[in-house]
Each structure stands twice: as C-alpha cells, then as structure tokens.
Design an enzyme around this catalytic site. Structure first.
Site, PDB file in Angstrom:
ATOM      1  N   LYS A 167     -28.056  13.716 108.945  1.00  8.33           N
ATOM      2  CA  LYS A 167     -26.783  14.448 109.058  1.00  8.33           C
ATOM      3  C   LYS A 167     -25.626  13.444 109.035  1.00  8.33           C
ATOM      4  O   LYS A 167     -25.034  13.098 110.066  1.00  8.33           O
ATOM      5  CB  LYS A 167     -26.792  15.330 110.324  1.00  8.33           C
ATOM      6  CG  LYS A 167     -25.835  16.512 110.218  1.00  8.33           C
ATOM      7  CD  LYS A 167     -26.172  17.571 111.231  1.00  8.33           C
ATOM      8  CE  LYS A 167     -25.058  18.592 111.451  1.00  8.33           C
ATOM      9  NZ  LYS A 167     -24.616  19.329 110.288  1.00  8.33           N
ATOM     10  N   TYR A 206     -23.524  12.986 112.777  1.00 13.55           N
ATOM     11  CA  TYR A 206     -22.833  13.959 113.623  1.00 13.55           C
ATOM     12  C   TYR A 206     -23.720  15.170 113.876  1.00 13.55           C
ATOM     13  O   TYR A 206     -24.777  15.326 113.253  1.00 13.55           O
ATOM     14  CB  TYR A 206     -21.519  14.407 112.962  1.00 13.55           C
ATOM     15  CG  TYR A 206     -21.696  15.379 111.814  1.00 13.55           C
ATOM     16  CD1 TYR A 206     -22.210  14.959 110.586  1.00 13.55           C
ATOM     17  CD2 TYR A 206     -21.387  16.733 111.961  1.00 13.55           C
ATOM     18  CE1 TYR A 206     -22.391  15.855 109.540  1.00 13.55           C
ATOM     19  CE2 TYR A 206     -21.566  17.633 110.919  1.00 13.55           C
ATOM     20  CZ  TYR A 206     -22.057  17.186 109.712  1.00 13.55           C
ATOM     21  OH  TYR A 206     -22.250  18.071 108.683  1.00 13.55           O
ATOM     22  N   GLU A 242     -30.111  23.772  99.268  1.00 16.99           N
ATOM     23  CA  GLU A 242     -29.425  24.352 100.429  1.00 16.99           C
ATOM     24  C   GLU A 242     -27.951  24.464 100.106  1.00 16.99           C
ATOM     25  O   GLU A 242     -27.509  24.069  99.024  1.00 16.99           O
ATOM     26  CB  GLU A 242     -29.625  23.452 101.660  1.00 16.99           C
ATOM     27  CG  GLU A 242     -29.047  22.064 101.459  1.00 16.99           C
ATOM     28  CD  GLU A 242     -29.191  21.152 102.673  1.00 16.99           C
ATOM     29  OE1 GLU A 242     -29.418  21.638 103.780  1.00 16.99           O
ATOM     30  OE2 GLU A 242     -29.043  19.929 102.471  1.00 16.99           O
ATOM     31  N   ARG A 258     -32.516  15.952 116.637  1.00 13.02           N
ATOM     32  CA  ARG A 258     -32.120  15.701 115.245  1.00 13.02           C
ATOM     33  C   ARG A 258     -31.135  14.530 115.175  1.00 13.02           C
ATOM     34  O   ARG A 258     -31.209  13.697 114.270  1.00 13.02           O
ATOM     35  CB  ARG A 258     -31.497  16.964 114.632  1.00 13.02           C
ATOM     36  CG  ARG A 258     -31.173  16.789 113.171  1.00 13.02           C
ATOM     37  CD  ARG A 258     -30.800  18.094 112.503  1.00 13.02           C
ATOM     38  NE  ARG A 258     -29.526  18.607 112.976  1.00 13.02           N
ATOM     39  CZ  ARG A 258     -29.016  19.783 112.619  1.00 13.02           C
ATOM     40  NH1 ARG A 258     -29.675  20.580 111.799  1.00 13.02           N
ATOM     41  NH2 ARG A 258     -27.853  20.191 113.073  1.00 13.02           N
ATOM     42  N   ARG A 264     -13.954  -5.229 108.012  1.00 15.35           N
ATOM     43  CA  ARG A 264     -14.631  -4.546 106.908  1.00 15.35           C
ATOM     44  C   ARG A 264     -15.610  -5.454 106.167  1.00 15.35           C
ATOM     45  O   ARG A 264     -15.219  -6.461 105.581  1.00 15.35           O
ATOM     46  CB  ARG A 264     -13.603  -3.988 105.916  1.00 15.35           C
ATOM     47  CG  ARG A 264     -14.240  -3.046 104.892  1.00 15.35           C
ATOM     48  CD  ARG A 264     -13.220  -2.471 103.922  1.00 15.35           C
ATOM     49  NE  ARG A 264     -13.859  -1.508 103.022  1.00 15.35           N
ATOM     50  CZ  ARG A 264     -14.617  -1.835 101.979  1.00 15.35           C
ATOM     51  NH1 ARG A 264     -14.828  -3.110 101.701  1.00 15.35           N
ATOM     52  NH2 ARG A 264     -15.168  -0.910 101.224  1.00 15.35           N
ATOM     53  N   LEU A 304     -31.188  19.313 104.864  1.00 13.08           N
ATOM     54  CA  LEU A 304     -31.087  19.065 106.295  1.00 13.08           C
ATOM     55  C   LEU A 304     -31.981  20.080 107.006  1.00 13.08           C
ATOM     56  O   LEU A 304     -31.925  21.277 106.693  1.00 13.08           O
ATOM     57  CB  LEU A 304     -29.632  19.247 106.759  1.00 13.08           C
ATOM     58  CG  LEU A 304     -29.442  18.986 108.243  1.00 13.08           C
ATOM     59  CD1 LEU A 304     -29.439  17.484 108.515  1.00 13.08           C
ATOM     60  CD2 LEU A 304     -28.155  19.600 108.747  1.00 13.08           C
ATOM     61  N   HIS A 318     -19.673  -4.651 104.279  1.00  7.43           N
ATOM     62  CA  HIS A 318     -20.696  -3.612 104.130  1.00  7.43           C
ATOM     63  C   HIS A 318     -21.855  -3.809 105.096  1.00  7.43           C
ATOM     64  O   HIS A 318     -22.422  -2.847 105.598  1.00  7.43           O
ATOM     65  CB  HIS A 318     -21.229  -3.581 102.694  1.00  7.43           C
ATOM     66  CG  HIS A 318     -20.257  -2.974 101.718  1.00  7.43           C
ATOM     67  ND1 HIS A 318     -19.032  -3.537 101.450  1.00  7.43           N
ATOM     68  CD2 HIS A 318     -20.336  -1.855 100.969  1.00  7.43           C
ATOM     69  CE1 HIS A 318     -18.392  -2.780 100.565  1.00  7.43           C
ATOM     70  NE2 HIS A 318     -19.165  -1.749 100.258  1.00  7.43           N
TER      71      HIS A 318
HETATM   72  C1  LIG Z   1     -26.137  20.529 104.510  1.00  3.60           C
HETATM   73  C2  LIG Z   1     -26.480  21.429 105.653  1.00  3.60           C
HETATM   74  N1  LIG Z   1     -27.601  22.182 105.594  1.00  3.60           N
HETATM   75  C3  LIG Z   1     -27.942  23.019 106.582  1.00  3.60           C
HETATM   76  C4  LIG Z   1     -27.141  23.156 107.708  1.00  3.60           C
HETATM   77  C5  LIG Z   1     -27.545  24.119 108.780  1.00  3.60           C
HETATM   78  O1  LIG Z   1     -27.974  23.419 109.921  1.00  3.60           O
HETATM   79  P1  LIG Z   1     -27.820  24.048 111.370  1.00  3.60           P
HETATM   80  O2  LIG Z   1     -28.546  25.332 111.362  1.00  3.60           O
HETATM   81  O3  LIG Z   1     -28.439  23.041 112.273  1.00  3.60           O
HETATM   82  O4  LIG Z   1     -26.359  24.235 111.606  1.00  3.60           O
HETATM   83  C6  LIG Z   1     -25.982  22.381 107.828  1.00  3.60           C
HETATM   84  C7  LIG Z   1     -25.159  22.471 109.014  1.00  3.60           C
HETATM   85  O5  LIG Z   1     -24.072  21.951 109.079  1.00  3.60           O
HETATM   86  C8  LIG Z   1     -25.642  21.486 106.782  1.00  3.60           C
HETATM   87  O6  LIG Z   1     -24.548  20.727 106.846  1.00  3.60           O
END
Ligand SMILES: Cc1ncc(COP(=O)(O)O)c(C=O)c1O
Length: 281
Positions: free
Chosen positions: A145, A31, A177, A50, A99, A201, A101
């Site tokens: 993501k 997403y 993060e 991304r 369903r 991310l 996997h």
């Molecule tokens: C785990 C994680 N890290 C960092 C970010 C920040 O990313 P962005 O600046 O693209 O929103 C997000 C955004 O949802 C996230 O889910």
C-alpha cells in the site's frame, strides 16, 4: 482537528513537514485508511497487519504496531466529536534525509495520522454506480500500500471526467482492481474476484466480503477473469473501506443487470451493514 505527527498530538495547522521528507520527495512510504464506526476502529488488527507487511516489503521493519494501535485509539478519543462515521489516515515514510535515492544510513520514520471524514452518498450504494475500464499502468507491487499513487490518481480523474465512480484496471486482458477498491463479479451464483498476488492490494473489505460469502454459503472463486467475462457477468460489485460494498450497474457504456443492482450483491451488502450496525464485524 487534533492529529498525530512524530510523537505529538497537535492541531493539524501546527504540523510542519520537512521538504526533505522522503514521502514528499520520492513517495517513499506506505499508508492505511481505516474506517471508524461509532468511535470504534474497524478491523484495526487486520489493517495493522497489512501495514506491517507493507513496511517489511519496503524494508522498514522498525515501527512498533502495538504503539501505533495505542496512538490510533487515542486519536479517535481526542477527536470524539467527528468519529461517528469517519476514517483514520495513517502514513509512514522513510523520514527526513538529504535527497539521495539510497536509504538513509539511520532510519527515523515520519508517522502521521489524522481523522478524515468519509462521506459517501448512500444513494450510490443503494442504486449502484458506473465504472470505466482502463489499462493498468501501475507498478508490479500493487500488494504494497504505497503512497506513490500517481497512476491511481490519473485513473480516478479520468473516471470523474467520464461521470463514473471508479476506474478499474486491466492488465494483460485480466481485470485486476479499482483505483481504491477491489472488484468482484457474480456469475451462476458464484462470487469471483482476482486472487491475492502482486497485481492487487489485499483489501480488508475484500476479506470481510469473502468471509461473509462463506457464512452465507455463497460459492467463492479467487480466479482472475477477463474483460469479456466481466461484461458478461450477472452482477458486479466493488468493495473498499470508504465504498463498503457498492453495486456496479454500468461498465463503460454497457449496462449490467439491466442497469439495476443485483440481488446477491444487495444481500451481501445488507448483511455487511447489519453486522456493522450491531458492532459485530
Ligand atoms: C488499489 C486498492 N485496492 C483495493 C482497496 C480496498 O482495500 P480496503 O478494503 O482495505 O480499503 C484499496 C483501498 O484503498 C486500494 O487503494
């Protein structure tokens, strides 16, 4: 509200999602959340890059990003009354199949996109927020993501229970993060943030902040840092699509910068805001 679902723009109440959708059954999908400022989509190309990368990493190569860009622009126009300051949520799953996997033999991704309102109390950006530190219990591909967000959800709930805005993860003693933000510290006038690898991310806001730092001639170091270095920082901030740039004034029980937003964080935040207001970012 008009949303997009698998080829049609329809009212949100008319969307029917199959219980056999692999997003519903397995969290098998990816997403994006993309900010819209004054009807204009912020860094759309970066978000689509991304998304393309996330799709490639989960072996779903067949989604056309040019088509998706047209869909998202149309979605914003169709919801013009609510897109002054909002975001687009777009989700792509591996579609509907009995369903099992293993991947289905033929791929028919499910694509859903909607406008979400992103109201963050501006006082938080002005006065700063508390974060808590928690063990990073996520998987080893946080650079994708993924819609499977259980560890993030549990950590965000724990932050809420402790009156904190965000939970920030520690893996092997290093700060990675937040549940929905990247984090940076400032020490001796240098901005330091975790490097791009499988443990974080690659945030679009993080990219913008690093670009701004380079423009402002603020030294940047993309090096991991330890929990003790975080607690010893001159300033800390978190950054993300909804959060933008937000000073951190407390980590667990410890105040940072005397419990007040630091000047360098506020400088970066001000420049970021000015560029958005001028539509130049
Ligand atoms: C785990 C994680 N890290 C960092 C970010 C920040 O990313 P962005 O600046 O693209 O929103 C997000 C955004 O949802 C996230 O889910």
């Amino acid at each position: 509200m008009i949303v997009y679902y698998n080829g049609s723009f329809i009212d949100k109440s008319e969307v029917c999602i199959s219980p056999d959708d692999r997003g519903f059954l397995f969290g098998d999908g990816t997403y994006e959340v993309i900010r819209v400022y004054n009807q204009s989509i912020f860094r759309l190309a970066d978000h689509l890059n991304r998304l393309r990368r996330s799709l490639r990493e989960i072996r779903m190569n067949d989604v056309d990003m040019d088509d998706l860009a047209k869909i998202l622009n149309a979605l914003v126009k169709k919801n013009a009354s609510m897109t002054g300051d909002a975001a687009i949520y777009v989700q792509i799953t591996r579609g509907i199949a009995a369903r099992n996997h293993r991947f289905p033999t033929t791929l028919h991704p499910s694509i859903y996109a909607a406008i979400i309102e992103t109201v963050l109390n501006p006082e938080l950006r002005k006065n700063g927020v508390k974060i808590i530190l928690l063990p990073d219990q996520r998987w080893g591909r946080c650079d994708i993501k993924s819609i499977s967000l259980l560890a993030n959800v549990l950590a965000a709930e724990e932050a809420h229970r402790q009156n904190a805005y965000e939970a920030v993860f520690i893996r092997d003693g290093l700060i990675t993060e937040g549940t929905r933000t990247n984090i940076a510290l400032i020490r001796d006038d240098t901005v330091r943030t975790h490097p791009l690898d499988h443990h974080i991310l690659g945030g679009i806001t993080r990219d913008v902040v690093l670009e701004l730092c380079r423009k402002l001639k603020i030294p940047v170091s993309e090096q991991p840092f330890h929990q003790d270095q975080l607690l010893d920082a001159d300033e800390i901030f978190i950054m993300g699509t909804t959060t933008e740039i937000c000073p951190v004034i407390q980590v667990n029980d410890q105040l940072i910068h005397g419990g007040k937003p630091g000047p360098m964080t506020m400088k970066i935040q001000t420049v970021f805001r000015k560029l958005i207001d001028k539509g130049r970012i």
